[in-house]
Design a protein around this motif. Sequence first.
Motif, PDB file in Angstrom:
ATOM      1  N   ASN A 102       0.779  -1.314   0.178  1.00 34.94           N
ATOM      2  CA  ASN A 102      -0.084  -0.270  -0.132  1.00 34.94           C
ATOM      3  C   ASN A 102       0.904   1.497  -0.411  1.00 34.94           C
ATOM      4  O   ASN A 102       1.291   1.615   1.080  1.00 34.94           O
ATOM      5  CB  ASN A 102      -0.737  -0.040   1.481  1.00 34.94           C
ATOM      6  CG  ASN A 102      -2.068   1.227   1.112  1.00 34.94           C
ATOM      7  OD1 ASN A 102      -1.692   2.018   1.101  1.00 34.94           O
ATOM      8  ND2 ASN A 102      -3.139   1.021   1.202  1.00 34.94           N
ATOM      9  N   ASP A 133       2.201  -8.534   8.870  1.00 35.45           N
ATOM     10  CA  ASP A 133       1.914  -7.181   8.555  1.00 35.45           C
ATOM     11  C   ASP A 133       3.236  -6.342   8.676  1.00 35.45           C
ATOM     12  O   ASP A 133       4.047  -6.267  10.097  1.00 35.45           O
ATOM     13  CB  ASP A 133       1.006  -6.614  10.105  1.00 35.45           C
ATOM     14  CG  ASP A 133      -0.057  -5.150   9.730  1.00 35.45           C
ATOM     15  OD1 ASP A 133       0.839  -4.042   9.699  1.00 35.45           O
ATOM     16  OD2 ASP A 133      -0.871  -4.671  10.529  1.00 35.45           O
ATOM     17  N   GLY A 163      -7.417  -3.321  -2.416  1.00 36.90           N
ATOM     18  CA  GLY A 163      -6.614  -3.782  -0.646  1.00 36.90           C
ATOM     19  C   GLY A 163      -6.380  -5.093  -1.092  1.00 36.90           C
ATOM     20  O   GLY A 163      -6.984  -5.521   0.148  1.00 36.90           O
ATOM     21  N   ASP A 179      -9.181 -10.375   0.762  1.00 35.31           N
ATOM     22  CA  ASP A 179      -9.081  -8.336   1.850  1.00 35.31           C
ATOM     23  C   ASP A 179      -8.219  -8.351   2.826  1.00 35.31           C
ATOM     24  O   ASP A 179      -8.217  -9.388   3.685  1.00 35.31           O
ATOM     25  CB  ASP A 179     -10.804  -8.653   2.282  1.00 35.31           C
ATOM     26  CG  ASP A 179     -11.382  -6.878   2.042  1.00 35.31           C
ATOM     27  OD1 ASP A 179     -10.130  -6.646   2.405  1.00 35.31           O
ATOM     28  OD2 ASP A 179     -12.190  -6.446   1.990  1.00 35.31           O
ATOM     29  N   ASN A 181      -7.490  -5.829   4.250  1.00 38.82           N
ATOM     30  CA  ASN A 181      -8.283  -5.014   5.695  1.00 38.82           C
ATOM     31  C   ASN A 181      -8.907  -5.962   6.191  1.00 38.82           C
ATOM     32  O   ASN A 181      -9.286  -5.733   7.833  1.00 38.82           O
ATOM     33  CB  ASN A 181      -9.318  -3.705   4.507  1.00 38.82           C
ATOM     34  CG  ASN A 181      -8.505  -3.625   4.194  1.00 38.82           C
ATOM     35  OD1 ASN A 181      -7.085  -3.038   4.017  1.00 38.82           O
ATOM     36  ND2 ASN A 181      -8.689  -2.594   2.989  1.00 38.82           N
ATOM     37  N   CYS A 182      -9.637  -7.299   6.137  1.00 39.72           N
ATOM     38  CA  CYS A 182     -10.661  -7.931   7.184  1.00 39.72           C
ATOM     39  C   CYS A 182     -10.715  -9.061   7.367  1.00 39.72           C
ATOM     40  O   CYS A 182     -10.837  -9.858   7.537  1.00 39.72           O
ATOM     41  CB  CYS A 182     -11.935  -7.755   6.835  1.00 39.72           C
ATOM     42  SG  CYS A 182     -12.612  -7.887   5.822  1.00 39.72           S
TER      43      CYS A 182
END
Length: 309
Positions: A102, A133, A163, A179, A181-182
Amino acid sequence: MNSRDGFLPDEVIIQVLARLPVKSLFRAKTVCKLWYKLSSDRVKVRASCNGLLCCSSIPDKGVYYVCNPMTREFRLLPRSRERPVTRFYPDGEATLVGLGCNLSAQKFNVVLAGYHRTFGHRPDGTFICMVFDSDTNKWRKFVSFQDDRFTLMNRNQVVFVHGSLHWLTSGFSYILSLDLNCDVWRKISLPDEVIYRAGNRAHLLELDGCLSVIQISEAWMKIWAMKDYESEQWHLEDRVSLRCIRGMVPGIFPISQTREYVFLATYKQVLVYQRKSRVWKEMYSVKNSSPLPLWFSAHAFRTSIFLCN
């Protein structure tokens, strides 16, 4: 972190060695066995995204790096606490490896996913996913139940858009996305015209920030782009005759594309198709014998100054 020498952790030594000129690097290899190993470690590129490469160590399973070839920065990822042999089936290696970078948030994620098997037992059908992460420098884990299959080529072509990471399943069944993000898996339909049959091959790429599918048959190359990601609306972007490269079609493999060009690899060549002029050109050719075809491990790469540390 590792400090077998009692002085510096391995990741710090790697950062130092990565910045040495070639002559100095050869001298450093003679300092001790550890430095020799770190400077000689063979790696395989597993994924590419926004100027970063995710590589795995060939001699040491479960060891992963993220690097930026332009800035010559490397980051050795911490090992997850689980033993690889008890996590992934059939050979301890992750079925899927993905890298999501990102640029706006200046962070990246590395994904390792595969079917679980407890040591000494048959696989139980659970799909384990580990997500690294870069902000926290930690792995997170979640478990789901999947029944997906992937060819070697499908595994290599992972696309990061909206994303999410995307892989094409074998048999052109659908696109499997994650995904970031989730941590949710999603199945995305392919264009209705993309049909699995003898002589047809489909490949997953990115086109100006959109998910794209290229289908190659004996006579045609068709390019689709997903215009609406949420409603999964596909649009046919181009239809290209393969008549003038007919002899190369059985082994051709798209690597990357823009609005102006499509880059493809054969066994020993990299070709570029100019979409506006509809002209084919040879961009690169391997002069000597090669043990593996170029498309076996080809990855799209775009330079950036993204900091991986």
